[in-house]
Write a protein that holds these residues in place. Structure first.
Motif, PDB file in Angstrom:
ATOM      1  N   THR A   1       1.006   6.498  -6.909  1.00 21.11           N
ATOM      2  CA  THR A   1      -0.174   7.258  -7.632  1.00 21.11           C
ATOM      3  C   THR A   1       0.280   8.804  -7.456  1.00 21.11           C
ATOM      4  O   THR A   1       0.115   9.635  -8.208  1.00 21.11           O
ATOM      5  CB  THR A   1      -1.250   7.095  -6.329  1.00 21.11           C
ATOM      6  OG1 THR A   1      -1.527   5.798  -6.403  1.00 21.11           O
ATOM      7  CG2 THR A   1      -2.558   7.955  -6.730  1.00 21.11           C
ATOM      8  N   VAL A   2       0.983   9.376  -6.390  1.00 19.50           N
ATOM      9  CA  VAL A   2       1.601  10.448  -6.580  1.00 19.50           C
ATOM     10  C   VAL A   2       2.550  10.824  -7.569  1.00 19.50           C
ATOM     11  O   VAL A   2       2.615  11.924  -8.454  1.00 19.50           O
ATOM     12  CB  VAL A   2       2.030  11.143  -5.144  1.00 19.50           C
ATOM     13  CG1 VAL A   2       3.183  12.222  -5.055  1.00 19.50           C
ATOM     14  CG2 VAL A   2       1.067  10.935  -4.060  1.00 19.50           C
TER      15      VAL A   2
ATOM     16  N   LYS B   1       8.370   3.842   9.151  1.00 20.87           N
ATOM     17  CA  LYS B   1       7.434   4.020   7.987  1.00 20.87           C
ATOM     18  C   LYS B   1       8.190   5.457   7.233  1.00 20.87           C
ATOM     19  O   LYS B   1       8.209   5.378   5.922  1.00 20.87           O
ATOM     20  CB  LYS B   1       5.982   4.260   8.418  1.00 20.87           C
ATOM     21  CG  LYS B   1       5.203   4.289   7.235  1.00 20.87           C
ATOM     22  CD  LYS B   1       3.712   4.355   7.470  1.00 20.87           C
ATOM     23  CE  LYS B   1       2.772   4.292   6.340  1.00 20.87           C
ATOM     24  NZ  LYS B   1       1.495   4.262   6.640  1.00 20.87           N
TER      25      LYS B   1
ATOM     26  N   GLN C   1       9.261   5.452   3.545  1.00 17.88           N
ATOM     27  CA  GLN C   1       8.739   6.144   2.435  1.00 17.88           C
ATOM     28  C   GLN C   1       9.471   7.251   1.746  1.00 17.88           C
ATOM     29  O   GLN C   1       9.547   7.301   0.424  1.00 17.88           O
ATOM     30  CB  GLN C   1       7.597   6.777   3.130  1.00 17.88           C
ATOM     31  CG  GLN C   1       6.806   7.858   1.904  1.00 17.88           C
ATOM     32  CD  GLN C   1       5.626   8.470   2.788  1.00 17.88           C
ATOM     33  OE1 GLN C   1       5.242   8.027   3.857  1.00 17.88           O
ATOM     34  NE2 GLN C   1       4.951   9.441   2.012  1.00 17.88           N
TER      35      GLN C   1
ATOM     36  N   GLN D   1      -0.635   6.661 -14.262  1.00 16.32           N
ATOM     37  CA  GLN D   1      -0.361   5.220 -14.438  1.00 16.32           C
ATOM     38  C   GLN D   1       0.283   4.609 -15.644  1.00 16.32           C
ATOM     39  O   GLN D   1      -0.028   3.737 -16.181  1.00 16.32           O
ATOM     40  CB  GLN D   1      -1.980   4.417 -14.200  1.00 16.32           C
ATOM     41  CG  GLN D   1      -2.498   4.815 -12.883  1.00 16.32           C
ATOM     42  CD  GLN D   1      -3.579   4.238 -12.476  1.00 16.32           C
ATOM     43  OE1 GLN D   1      -4.315   3.658 -13.401  1.00 16.32           O
ATOM     44  NE2 GLN D   1      -4.077   4.290 -11.327  1.00 16.32           N
TER      45      GLN D   1
ATOM     46  N   ARG E   1      10.040   6.195  -2.201  1.00 14.78           N
ATOM     47  CA  ARG E   1       9.780   7.516  -3.017  1.00 14.78           C
ATOM     48  C   ARG E   1      10.806   7.811  -3.921  1.00 14.78           C
ATOM     49  O   ARG E   1      10.823   8.034  -5.113  1.00 14.78           O
ATOM     50  CB  ARG E   1       9.115   8.572  -2.525  1.00 14.78           C
ATOM     51  CG  ARG E   1       8.409   9.409  -3.252  1.00 14.78           C
ATOM     52  CD  ARG E   1       8.503  11.018  -2.723  1.00 14.78           C
ATOM     53  NE  ARG E   1       9.904  11.702  -2.625  1.00 14.78           N
ATOM     54  CZ  ARG E   1      10.571  11.889  -3.295  1.00 14.78           C
ATOM     55  NH1 ARG E   1      10.247  11.839  -4.617  1.00 14.78           N
ATOM     56  NH2 ARG E   1      11.680  12.479  -2.804  1.00 14.78           N
TER      57      ARG E   1
ATOM     58  N   GLN F   1       0.665  -1.225   0.174  1.00 17.26           N
ATOM     59  CA  GLN F   1      -0.027  -0.180  -0.133  1.00 17.26           C
ATOM     60  C   GLN F   1       0.815   1.165  -0.060  1.00 17.26           C
ATOM     61  O   GLN F   1       0.588   2.416  -0.772  1.00 17.26           O
ATOM     62  CB  GLN F   1      -0.810   0.008   1.269  1.00 17.26           C
ATOM     63  CG  GLN F   1      -1.892   1.077   1.106  1.00 17.26           C
ATOM     64  CD  GLN F   1      -3.031   1.005  -0.047  1.00 17.26           C
ATOM     65  OE1 GLN F   1      -3.457  -0.081   0.009  1.00 17.26           O
ATOM     66  NE2 GLN F   1      -2.887   2.152  -0.757  1.00 17.26           N
ATOM     67  N   LEU F   2       1.957   1.102   0.679  1.00 17.69           N
ATOM     68  CA  LEU F   2       2.960   2.392   0.599  1.00 17.69           C
ATOM     69  C   LEU F   2       3.401   2.655  -0.523  1.00 17.69           C
ATOM     70  O   LEU F   2       3.388   3.793  -1.160  1.00 17.69           O
ATOM     71  CB  LEU F   2       4.117   2.084   1.854  1.00 17.69           C
ATOM     72  CG  LEU F   2       5.219   2.964   1.973  1.00 17.69           C
ATOM     73  CD1 LEU F   2       4.872   4.387   2.655  1.00 17.69           C
ATOM     74  CD2 LEU F   2       6.493   2.597   2.207  1.00 17.69           C
ATOM     75  N   CYS F   3       4.010   1.580  -1.175  1.00 21.08           N
ATOM     76  CA  CYS F   3       4.352   1.830  -2.595  1.00 21.08           C
ATOM     77  C   CYS F   3       3.312   2.096  -3.612  1.00 21.08           C
ATOM     78  O   CYS F   3       3.621   2.917  -4.649  1.00 21.08           O
ATOM     79  CB  CYS F   3       4.957   0.323  -3.001  1.00 21.08           C
ATOM     80  SG  CYS F   3       6.436  -0.142  -2.428  1.00 21.08           S
ATOM     81  N   GLU F   4       2.000   1.577  -3.462  1.00 18.36           N
ATOM     82  CA  GLU F   4       0.955   2.199  -4.527  1.00 18.36           C
ATOM     83  C   GLU F   4       0.621   3.517  -3.992  1.00 18.36           C
ATOM     84  O   GLU F   4       0.422   4.274  -5.089  1.00 18.36           O
ATOM     85  CB  GLU F   4      -0.145   1.289  -4.013  1.00 18.36           C
ATOM     86  CG  GLU F   4      -1.291   1.532  -4.988  1.00 18.36           C
ATOM     87  CD  GLU F   4      -2.547   0.577  -4.761  1.00 18.36           C
ATOM     88  OE1 GLU F   4      -3.806   1.007  -4.826  1.00 18.36           O
ATOM     89  OE2 GLU F   4      -2.255  -0.546  -4.489  1.00 18.36           O
ATOM     90  N   ASP F   5       0.817   4.131  -3.021  1.00 17.94           N
ATOM     91  CA  ASP F   5       0.428   5.495  -2.725  1.00 17.94           C
ATOM     92  C   ASP F   5       1.603   6.289  -3.347  1.00 17.94           C
ATOM     93  O   ASP F   5       1.416   7.273  -3.939  1.00 17.94           O
ATOM     94  CB  ASP F   5       0.291   5.906  -1.194  1.00 17.94           C
ATOM     95  CG  ASP F   5      -0.970   5.126  -0.448  1.00 17.94           C
ATOM     96  OD1 ASP F   5      -1.793   4.668  -1.329  1.00 17.94           O
ATOM     97  OD2 ASP F   5      -0.709   5.083   0.838  1.00 17.94           O
ATOM     98  N   ILE F   6       2.883   5.853  -3.177  1.00 18.48           N
ATOM     99  CA  ILE F   6       3.894   6.551  -3.724  1.00 18.48           C
ATOM    100  C   ILE F   6       3.732   6.813  -5.434  1.00 18.48           C
ATOM    101  O   ILE F   6       3.903   7.813  -5.878  1.00 18.48           O
ATOM    102  CB  ILE F   6       5.337   5.953  -3.261  1.00 18.48           C
ATOM    103  CG1 ILE F   6       5.560   6.125  -1.889  1.00 18.48           C
ATOM    104  CG2 ILE F   6       6.449   6.618  -4.282  1.00 18.48           C
ATOM    105  CD1 ILE F   6       6.695   5.321  -1.264  1.00 18.48           C
TER     106      ILE F   6
END
Length: 173
Positions: free
Chosen positions: A51-52, A72, A76, A57, A80, A44-49
């Motif tokens: 996305t920004v 964390k 991150q 995509q 990132r 989820q951390l990777c997915e959030d990064i």
């Protein structure tokens, strides 16, 4: 009458200034971050990064769907920066990233970030080895190296033997 060229030049200056400011802020954040351990879902951390960094995509990644317990914020910052560098400098219209995490025998987490880009130039690898800031490297890489080193790890980078990209590896508590 030259107005379009002026607008293009202003846009180029703004992009370069934003990049420099981002590098300085990343460096400042990286050297001042205090360790706070928490449990979180790594994918989820990777997915959030992503996305920004990549809102359209165009790029893709795989990461293990696991919970890890570590710092964390520092994780991150590091991930990132590595994802951003792979996309910016990989030279591929569609960067594919494979991010893995496993536990070492001494209780550390070993992170690997592999991409399908053009690989590192010798200057980038030399920068990671020497730790000396140079004109051809950014503050972000210096900051993540400091974060990893401050927590007992050492970041390493290599080009994949078959020329299909690069891999960065680092242990983290």
């Amino acid at each position: 009458d030259g107005k379009l060229e002026l607008i293009d030049m202003l846009e180029d200056v703004a992009l370069k200034a934003t990049s420099l400011i981002s590098d300085v802020l990343s460096h400042a954040q990286a050297i001042s971050t205090h360790e706070q351990t928490s449990s979180f879902k790594f994918s989820q951390l990777c997915e959030d990064i992503l996305t920004v960094i990549d809102p359209t995509q165009q790029h893709n990644f795989t990461a293990p769907d696991i919970r890890i317990k570590t710092d964390k914020v520092a994780t991150q910052i590091i991930v990132r920066n590595l994802i951003d560098n792979a996309i910016k400098h990989g030279g591929s219209r569609q960067t594919c990233l494979i991010i893995s995490v496993d536990e070492t025998s001494d209780g550390m987490l070993r992170f690997k970030v592999r991409d399908n880009g053009g690989g590192f130039e010798n200057a980038s690898i030399a920068f990671l080895d020497s730790g000396q800031f140079r004109v051809d490297s950014g503050y972000g890489l210096l900051g993540i190296r400091r974060l990893v080193n401050a927590r007992g790890g050492q970041i390493s980078a290599r080009n994949l033997p078959d020329g299909s990209g690069s891999e960065i590896e680092f242990p983290f508590p």
